[in-house]
Design an enzyme around this catalytic site. Structure first.
Site, PDB file in Angstrom:
ATOM      1  N   GLU A 168       0.872  -1.169   0.027  1.00 57.59           N
ATOM      2  CA  GLU A 168       0.036  -0.058  -0.035  1.00 57.59           C
ATOM      3  C   GLU A 168       0.944   1.043  -0.035  1.00 57.59           C
ATOM      4  O   GLU A 168       0.569   2.208  -0.858  1.00 57.59           O
ATOM      5  CB  GLU A 168      -0.960  -0.012   1.243  1.00 57.59           C
ATOM      6  CG  GLU A 168      -1.993   1.297   1.275  1.00 57.59           C
ATOM      7  CD  GLU A 168      -2.842   1.083   2.326  1.00 57.59           C
ATOM      8  OE1 GLU A 168      -3.519   1.826   2.418  1.00 57.59           O
ATOM      9  OE2 GLU A 168      -2.634   0.140   3.310  1.00 57.59           O
ATOM     10  N   GLY A 208      -8.002   5.091   7.530  1.00 59.31           N
ATOM     11  CA  GLY A 208      -8.698   4.959   8.974  1.00 59.31           C
ATOM     12  C   GLY A 208      -8.053   4.084   9.616  1.00 59.31           C
ATOM     13  O   GLY A 208      -8.193   4.491  10.886  1.00 59.31           O
ATOM     14  N   ALA A 209      -7.493   2.994   9.313  1.00 62.29           N
ATOM     15  CA  ALA A 209      -6.730   2.107  10.264  1.00 62.29           C
ATOM     16  C   ALA A 209      -5.429   1.968  10.250  1.00 62.29           C
ATOM     17  O   ALA A 209      -4.799   1.419  11.163  1.00 62.29           O
ATOM     18  CB  ALA A 209      -7.358   0.766  10.064  1.00 62.29           C
ATOM     19  N   SER A 210      -4.612   2.594   9.314  1.00 65.07           N
ATOM     20  CA  SER A 210      -3.258   2.521   9.395  1.00 65.07           C
ATOM     21  C   SER A 210      -2.856   3.849   8.374  1.00 65.07           C
ATOM     22  O   SER A 210      -3.380   4.529   7.879  1.00 65.07           O
ATOM     23  CB  SER A 210      -2.505   1.352   8.469  1.00 65.07           C
ATOM     24  OG  SER A 210      -3.122   1.411   6.940  1.00 65.07           O
TER      25      SER A 210
END
Length: 458
Positions: A168, A208-210
């Site tokens: 990512e 949102g999470a990483s």
């Protein structure tokens, strides 16, 4: 006895037709030149299944590619209605169905004959990574539902997978640098050139999470697990990249709230990051459901928690710093936080500027801003001198910042290029002259026939 006028005209027309026909025949013998016609346009679809929402991106590129990599442009960006696919644990089928609207919108832009040749991929990021840790069977059900919908659609479905955090970050770095034309650039001389390496920029991404950081360091990357290698447009690249799971915006806000509850268990929680006078009631149990939270709720608390804002920036920063383990990097030169290796920062950095949601995030703007400052300054090591090297952008060079374009660029290297069609052609002026003489020959022949058939006898 001399020729009659009819015979003179007839012979003149025959002569003209002969000369014109012979000239056209000679022009036919002029050597033709081989020309290469433009190749077809290829298409690719990538779904970015994030923790809070899913987006579809449609890309296109000439099929002949440039030095092994496609010259890709963004043709469509479509945000899927509803939350991220990790939210559909109670109804996995709906996760797949939610994708159909954007997929149909993309297919309208692709010629129908190319639908079956359009590679389509869904990459799920940190939201599904967390769900896979929390409940692997629920994650498998969601992936199965998504695969069923996309697998029966009229595209070349390449799969729905969990995207590694390293990928990512690295693909996001490719996207930013491609958009800024620091990987390849079309010169004034009509050639594709590679810009100097000094023009490459780093990429920061807050999900949102990483959250991810990726850049080309000034020296060797000592920890090879943080290195990603690419070959794009005939050149090799090695970048440092690391993804911090549980340090995305949503998870940080939840962890911050849990940390305050654990430090001061009470029915009324005073939150230093909320505006003074703000008050709300929250369900306590959902805060402890995330794999990012490693504690259990205090037994003395009820199911609901009343939260009241105090508007204290200093106390807010102190609470945020408790979420980092800075002491693990003491005495280590190349270290960010939580004991994670990071070489010294280098170059300019681009940060994705957009984030979904409007009014519902208003109460958290203060905490989010202070968290980002803490992450950049104390975590990654930016200082007052390097602040000017940061730019917050939604797009770079007309393409949305994110990992999807980088993935598609890398993918084009695995898709065979179509050779340009070869045709034979003559000079435009020669072609025009040939047509003119052929027309004159035809007119002269028809004129001679008309004279012979319809001219009244003397």
């Amino acid at each position: 006895m001399g020729l009659s006028r009819k015979e003179q005209v007839f012979l003149a027309l025959l002569g003209a037709s002969g000369v014109s026909g012979l000239t056209a025949l000679i022009l036919l013998l002029v050597e033709a030149t081989s020309v290469l016609l433009p190749t077809d346009i290829k298409f690719g679809i990538v779904f970015d299944a994030g923790s809070s929402h899913t987006s579809l991106f449609l890309y296109q590129w000439p099929a002949n590619k440039e030095n092994g990599t496609g010259v890709v442009s963004q043709a469509l960006a479509c945000q899927v209605e509803g939350p991220g696919i990790s939210s559909y644990t109670s109804n996995p089928a709906q996760a797949g169905e939610s994708l159909q609207g954007c997929l149909e919108e993309a297919l309208v832009l692709i010629p129908e004959a190319q639908h079956r040749r359009t590679p389509t991929f869904l990459g799920a990021t940190a939201g599904m990574r967390l769900l896979s840790q929390k409940n692997s069977s629920q994650a498998r059900d969601i992936f199965a539902a998504v695969t069923q919908v996309l697998g029966r659609s009229p595209v070349d479905f390449w799969g729905a997978e969990l995207l590694a955090g390293q990928d990512e970050g690295a693909f996001g770095w490719i996207t930013v640098n491609y958009g800024l034309e620091t990987l390849v650039k079309y010169s004034f001389t009509g050639e594709w050139i590679r810009p100097p390496e000094e023009t490459l920029v780093g990429a920061l991404d807050m999900g949102g999470a990483s959250t991810q950081i990726t850049f080309v360091p000034g020296g060797p990357i000592l920890d090879k697990s943080t290195q990603a290698d690419f070959r794009l447009y005939g050149s090799d690249y090695s970048v440092y990249t690391h993804s911090y799971l549980c340090f995305g915006r949503d998870q940080i806000l939840s962890r911050l709230l849990v940390g305050l509850v654990q430090s001061r268990p009470a029915a009324l929680l005073r939150h230093p990051c909320y505006l003074s006078g703000y008050q709300t009631t929250l369900a306590l149990a959902p805060l402890y459901e995330s794999p990012c939270v490693h504690t259990t709720p205090p037994l003395s608390l009820s199911q609901n928690l009343t939260v009241e804002g105090t508007g204290n920036p200093g106390a807010c920063v102190s609470a945020i710093r408790e979420l980092f383990n800075f002491s693990s990097c003491q005495g280590q030169e190349d270290c960010a936080f939580d004991g994670v290796y990071q070489p010294p920062l280098r170059g300019q950095f681009y940060v994705e500027a957009s984030y979904p949601g409007q009014d519902r995030w208003l109460r958290d703007y203060c905490a989010s801003g202070l968290y980002i400052l803490t992450l950049l300054h104390e975590g990654y090591g930016f200082s007052e001198e390097t602040w000017p090297s940061l730019e917050f952008r939604k797009q770079a060079g007309g393409v949305d910042i994110g990992w999807t374009l980088g993935y598609m660029l890398n993918l084009t290297g695995m898709i065979p290029a179509d050779a340009p069609a070869q045709w034979w052609a003559v000079n435009h002026g020669v072609w025009v002259a040939k047509v003119v003489f052929m027309v004159l020959a035809l007119v002269a022949v028809l004129g001679a026939a008309s004279v012979q058939l319809f001219w009244l006898q003397d």
